[in-house]
Design a protein around this motif. Structure first.
Motif, PDB file in Angstrom:
ATOM      1  N   GLY A  37       0.788  -1.221   0.000  1.00  8.63           N
ATOM      2  CA  GLY A  37       0.000   0.000   0.000  1.00  8.63           C
ATOM      3  C   GLY A  37       0.818   1.268   0.000  1.00  8.63           C
ATOM      4  N   TRP A  38       2.145   1.140  -0.176  1.00 11.66           N
ATOM      5  CA  TRP A  38       2.984   2.335  -0.087  1.00 11.66           C
ATOM      6  C   TRP A  38       2.688   3.373  -1.166  1.00 11.66           C
ATOM      7  CZ3 TRP A  38       6.046   3.862  -4.078  1.00 11.66           C
ATOM      8  CH2 TRP A  38       6.428   2.907  -5.014  1.00 11.66           C
ATOM      9  N   PRO A  39       2.271   3.016  -2.408  1.00 11.41           N
ATOM     10  CA  PRO A  39       1.982   4.081  -3.386  1.00 11.41           C
ATOM     11  C   PRO A  39       0.892   5.045  -2.921  1.00 11.41           C
ATOM     12  CG  PRO A  39       2.221   1.974  -4.515  1.00 11.41           C
ATOM     13  CD  PRO A  39       2.158   1.674  -3.053  1.00 11.41           C
ATOM     14  N   GLU A  69      -0.373  10.466  -0.624  1.00 13.68           N
ATOM     15  CA  GLU A  69      -0.919  11.262   0.480  1.00 13.68           C
ATOM     16  C   GLU A  69       0.137  12.210   1.040  1.00 13.68           C
ATOM     17  OE1 GLU A  69      -2.210   8.261   3.139  1.00 13.68           O
ATOM     18  OE2 GLU A  69      -4.166   7.971   2.177  1.00 13.68           O
ATOM     19  N   GLU A  70       1.348  11.686   1.260  1.00 19.69           N
ATOM     20  CA  GLU A  70       2.408  12.523   1.817  1.00 19.69           C
ATOM     21  C   GLU A  70       2.855  13.592   0.823  1.00 19.69           C
ATOM     22  OE1 GLU A  70       3.471  12.587   4.898  1.00 19.69           O
ATOM     23  OE2 GLU A  70       2.016  11.022   5.374  1.00 19.69           O
ATOM     24  N   CYS A  71       2.888  13.238  -0.459  1.00 21.47           N
ATOM     25  CA  CYS A  71       3.232  14.239  -1.479  1.00 21.47           C
ATOM     26  C   CYS A  71       2.202  15.367  -1.493  1.00 21.47           C
ATOM     27  CB  CYS A  71       3.314  13.587  -2.856  1.00 21.47           C
ATOM     28  SG  CYS A  71       4.796  12.593  -3.128  1.00 21.47           S
ATOM     29  N   ALA A  72       0.931  15.002  -1.345  1.00 19.87           N
ATOM     30  CA  ALA A  72      -0.125  16.014  -1.347  1.00 19.87           C
ATOM     31  C   ALA A  72       0.014  16.955  -0.154  1.00 19.87           C
ATOM     32  CB  ALA A  72      -1.492  15.336  -1.337  1.00 19.87           C
ATOM     33  N   LEU A  73       0.314  16.397   1.024  1.00 21.26           N
ATOM     34  CA  LEU A  73       0.480  17.238   2.209  1.00 21.26           C
ATOM     35  C   LEU A  73       1.704  18.141   2.078  1.00 21.26           C
ATOM     36  CD1 LEU A  73      -0.393  14.700   5.045  1.00 21.26           C
ATOM     37  CD2 LEU A  73      -1.696  16.729   4.401  1.00 21.26           C
ATOM     38  N   LEU A  74       2.771  17.603   1.496  1.00 27.77           N
ATOM     39  CA  LEU A  74       3.977  18.405   1.306  1.00 27.77           C
ATOM     40  C   LEU A  74       3.730  19.514   0.285  1.00 27.77           C
ATOM     41  CD1 LEU A  74       6.833  18.641   2.304  1.00 27.77           C
ATOM     42  CD2 LEU A  74       7.555  16.970   0.600  1.00 27.77           C
TER      43      LEU A  74
END
Length: 477
Positions: free
Chosen positions: A212-214, A219-224
């Motif tokens: 499930g890492w993709p 999600e983390e890219c969006a927050l960054l």
């Protein structure tokens, strides 16, 4: 004894331990055997001689009445505060078995240390002889502008890196390795944006985090990306949200506003560490204001932070909040008395209300990992998925094979359920692997209890609990 004539509990003493090895070693010394010439005063001093491996016993003394928190002195070579001898002495004192009697006179070596502390305290209360020179506001403004320019350049570069990643597809992130992200994080450090650097390092660890890492990477890219855009357009944001963005990027903040005096109950205390820093989080609850507040204390890597407050005690003190939308962090100000035991606890809510509070907090801080809440009348229970899995194991096994018992190490196997509404909060994976979960399960025994913890997108992390028939705080950290 404390000001209320009540000695601390063993849990409150062990909450002061700087790490798990110290807690274990201190527990071994929490018996009468190694101790001699122990005593205590009504003013909060506890002392004793502990037999060690050498010919001379270790001289150990603790000042539990210090308004800034317990202070320790031991002749052992340990660099931890408190050391195992101080923890052991407090455990013996907490046992109330007569090993540490009250009303004694400190020996000369203990009195010398106490007198020196009183002298330093009197000196701190005296006004400085000469006022310090005022800082140059114009120079400070120029430094702030220059740093803002560096951060803007860093966020612009980071936006390009994120665009390149998504243009090439998330599958390429697995082949990139951690080196590219570490290089990007170093660039953010050069841009004087440590908050961005920390998030980039976390981003680099996602591709190796399992199935499930993709999804997690996106999600983390969006927050960054959201944080980058928040910085680049901070002049358009409301003041509170703009302050939150500055804090998340890594700009230092100062406590501001009027101090709030209250009787603050210490709900929980725990440490997190990385290769650079040890961070201690101390959750407080104001019995009069009903406010939850967070104290942060820092230490070098491998060293415990200086500030330590026993869980379950209340301190009469002032705190000053930090700027930012929904900001809970405070700075501890003047303390008017030593911490004392209390039976007060925060009012609890249902699991659905806890989730709603976290959701409301996200509106003010989209990068918030969790929000402090107290759950009322919940029971630790196996989740339905875990029970179904256990049932399948039992039916598929051969005759004589028993179903595997669920353990707290299974990330999704436990939850805190409301027996009235049927709603429940799953425990976070990190909480499911802690020994505190076993204590919570044993404390409940199948009956409802009140639990304080952090509710976030990964689940609920229990930090403290109260049985229905007791006001004593039980630490789960």
């Amino acid at each position: 004894m404390t000001q209320q004539g009540v000695r601390w509990t063993a849990d409150q003493v062990l909450a002061l331990a700087p790490d798990a090895p110290s807690r274990k070693a201190g527990s071994k010394l929490g018996v009468a055997g190694p101790w001699s010439e122990a005593g205590s005063t009504g003013e909060g001093a506890v002392w004793g001689l502990c037999k060690g491996s050498g010919s001379k016993p270790y001289q150990t003394i603790v000042d539990i009445a210090d308004v800034a928190g317990p202070a320790y002195k031991c002749s052992c070579p340990s660099r931890k505060f408190p050391c195992k001898h101080a923890l052991g002495l407090l455990l013996v004192w907490a046992g109330s078995d007569g090993t540490v009697p009250d009303g004694g006179e400190p020996p000369a070596w203990a009195e010398e240390w106490l007198a020196a502390r009183r002298k330093r305290a009197d000196g701190k209360q005296s006004p400085p002889a000469t006022p310090s020179a005022p800082a140059d506001p114009e120079a400070a403004r120029r430094r702030a502008e220059k740093r803002a320019e560096r951060i803007t350049a860093g966020t612009t570069e980071l936006e390009q890196r994120l665009s390149d990643l998504l243009r090439g597809g998330t599958a390429s992130a697995e082949q990139m390795g951690y080196g590219l992200w570490e290089e990007t994080a170093a660039r953010m450090v050069d841009a004087q944006a440590p908050g961005l650097a920390a998030r980039v390092r976390e981003l680099g660890a996602v591709p190796s985090s399992g199935p499930g890492w993709p999804v997690r990477l996106l999600e983390e890219c969006a927050l960054l990306h959201l944080l980058d855009q928040g910085w680049l357009h901070r002049d358009r944001l409301p003041d509170g949200l703009a302050a939150t963005v500055r804090s998340r990027v890594g700009l230092p903040a100062q406590a501001e506003g009027p101090p709030v005096r209250d009787h603050w109950v210490v709900l929980a205390q725990y440490d997190t560490a990385d290769s650079r820093l040890t961070t201690r989080r101390i959750w407080l609850y104001g019995t009069e204001s009903g406010r939850t507040a967070l104290l942060l204390s820092y230490g070098a890597a491998g060293r415990a932070p200086a500030l330590a407050l026993p869980v379950g005690l209340a301190l009469d003190a002032e705190v000053t909040g930090y700027a930012g939308a929904g900001q809970l962090r405070v700075e501890l100000g003047e303390q008017f008395a030593a911490p004392v035991p209390t039976a007060r606890r925060p009012a609890g809510v249902r699991p659905e209300e806890a989730v709603a509070r976290y959701g409301a907090a996200l509106r003010d801080d989209p990068w918030l990992e969790s929000w402090p809440v107290t759950l009322a009348e919940v029971i630790p229970a196996r989740s339905r998925n875990a029970r179904d899995a256990q049932g399948r194991q039992g039916t598929q096994g051969t005759q004589g094979t028993h179903a595997t018992q669920g353990t707290p190490s299974t990330p999704d196997s436990w939850q805190l359920a409301d027996p009235v509404t049927g709603s429940a909060l799953p425990l976070a994976p990190s909480a499911a692997s802690r020994p505190g979960l076993w204590r919570l399960i044993a404390l409940s025994g199948g009956t409802p209890l009140t639990v304080f913890g952090e509710c976030g997108h990964r689940g609920f992390t229990p930090l403290a609990a109260w049985p229905q028939d007791s006001g004593e705080t039980v630490s789960l950290c």
